[in-house]
Design a protein around this motif. Sequence first.
Motif: not given
Length: 816
Positions: A532-549
């Motif tokens: 599959a091609p590597v493409i992005g988008g304009t949607e909104t994504i909520l990232v939940v991650e406790d490791d700040l790095a």
Amino acid sequence: MFGAVKQSISRKLVLGVLVTTLTALLVACASMLVLDIRNYQTGWAGDLQAQADIVAEVTKPALEFNDAQVARENLLQLRARPAIAAAAIYRPDGSVFASYAKSPEDARRLPQRLPQAGQAIDGGRIAIATRMLRNSELVGIVYVEAEYPLMAQVRRYLSILAAVLFGSLLVALVMSSWLQSAIIKPVLALTAAVDQVIRRRDFSMRVEKTTQDEVGVLVDAFNGMLGEVGERAKALEESNARMQHEVSVRIEAEEAVRQLNSSLERRIKDRTAELEKTHAQLRQSQKLEAIGQLTGGVAHDFNNVLQVIAGNLQLLQMSLAGNPEAQRRLEAAAFAADRGAKLSSQLLAFARRHPLQPVATNIGRVLRGMDELLRRALGESVQIETVVAGGLWTTLADPHQLENVILNLAINARDAMQGDGRLTLELNNAMLDDEYVLHEPEVAPGQYVMLAISDTGCGMPPEVIARAFEPFFTTKREGEGTGLGLSMAYGFVKQSNGHIRIYSEVGSGTTIKIYLPRSMQPEVELPNLRKAPVIGGTETILVVEDDLAVQATVVDMLQGLGYRVLKANDGQSALTILQSGIPVDMLFTDVVMPGPVRSIEVARQAKQMLPAIEVLFTSGYTQNAIVHGGRLDPGVELISKPYRRDELARKIRQLFAAHKEDAATAQAPAPAPAPEAAQAPLSIAAAPMSILVVEDNTDARTMLSELLLILGHAVEGVGSAEEALDLLAHKQFDILLTDHSLPGMSGLELARRVQARADGMKIIFSSGYGAVGAGELDMKPAFLPKPFTLAALQAVLDDVVHEGAARGRPQADHQS
């Protein structure tokens, strides 16, 4: 006392009852007297302490405002308690602020200097001194003195106890007389009957039972004893006959034992060998399980580290696209990171912690699809022969992990053949019966698909076969292998409820047979995301991650792909964002999350609030949150750490594409409209303002600052009023948004000092305790009750701006 021992039983009974009763009554009376005196004293002290606490509480404002008249009026209320003789309120310096006395003599008894806090009893008087505090600082002492008629109370108690003692002894005397006649007479009658039975030697006689009490029980026991003596004589004769019979039976049994002894040693030897084999298998299984637990935990932390390294390397490759030397070094580093990711994946596979996505798979199709890959990996000198039986069953397995297993075993075979030989891949339907699984305790009988991988290499001795599945065990030279190929295959097969077996002889090659359970489901073909091609988008994504790095790396990746990214450090922060009304298209969350709100709960509530939201989990070690029985729960989407930027991009587009297909083909009625807060349009501020946020809770401060940034304002946040004043000393803001309850200086005091500056800064209070009393402020502040939505925050800011415009105060534009 000693003379009473020689008396009759009846007199000893009466004397014993009276002495016992008298002793018990004396102990009880003394205990009650001590307890009543203690309760009386505690009650007096508690009551007087309560009066002192009430006086201290109601008089504290009068003492602070130096209103002696109000303090005296409060003390005069004590006249309602006639027992209170005097009371006084002392300043911290020892001077009397106000006093009350029932008589001049009582007034003279008041202490002339500052009394110590506590209680004191002096003869017929009791006194209580209570400290009056304001913010842990002494503002005064309340002293209350009352009459304490303890001796009168003691005399009253003694008179009552004497009457009770006399009455109790009278009752005990009557009861002992009755017991004498009720007990002694039946005992004398029994004694006479026993004497008569013994003289006549007639054990068939019986004593007549006249009562149902303990004496009656004694009569029954005596009669039973007589009957037992007669039965014993009869039983003795019968026992002799049985003994003769048992002797003959024992002789026959000894003969049978002698006959069995000849074959016993052989059977013990066979059984011992069987037990030793079973114990060896059990020890090996436990050993591999323990190593798996260790390696699984290491892989978890290793994957988080690799995610940060690999993600930042990919971002650097994009940033330094025009620097060939940097690209060469980055490619070398990325190759090393990929090797680390492969090692981590193999560790998780051995530990049976790799989340599998099993589907009904035709292994023959998998082998055909791997033909070109195997020929490139093994080289032209290795001949590959594939034998697939007709009518091959399907099996429930993860095809991607199965490809990795086949490739690893094929590379091991190539190394064993030193790059020259024949590799045979054979597929058959197989049946493992009860006799076979008898020596394999972890294998269930039934139908299996058998994959055999055979080589013409050097083979393995038995001691190598015994350790072949251990991770990091290898017979290759240093740098030629990691020792994880077979251990990874072992973990995958066991996690798939299958069986793996090694057949090898030194000099004759090796065959590894893998048995995977048959599936009755039709074959499922999965899409090939690698193409599959590597493409992005304009949607909104909520990232939940406790490791700040890791969080920073993922946010940079997604923003580089064009997505709008929101971030949260834990589940509670993620729910706050979802409840704020910000439209979110995808929740991208780590499986293992600290705090009371777990990732599964965040996903569940997200689906309730936003039914159209997509949920993608990620983790380096899934534990049992979304994986049960080694397999992903139905409907769960997971991308394992560490992942590459292109893998993440393809996975996200796959989920969004599947969502659009489902929406286009769905025939169900349209979903109910979202809540009003989620539908309310949000607009970026036309005239951005500089806002100072004062909030002691770090998560709440970060969340509020991000919401204000979304609305287009410039924000700075601090954790206390003191920090805010330091910042205001050299920087100007349009709005102060502060919590009411702060450590140290309160939010209300901070607002007073800000208004004293007379620079027109507007004030917004945010509190979870309702409206804040701000009557001492010159201008009316705005209020933002917690919890609040993004729409509510925007509305409060709009009200503040409109109020400033109505008063003709221009909005300063201070961008920070």
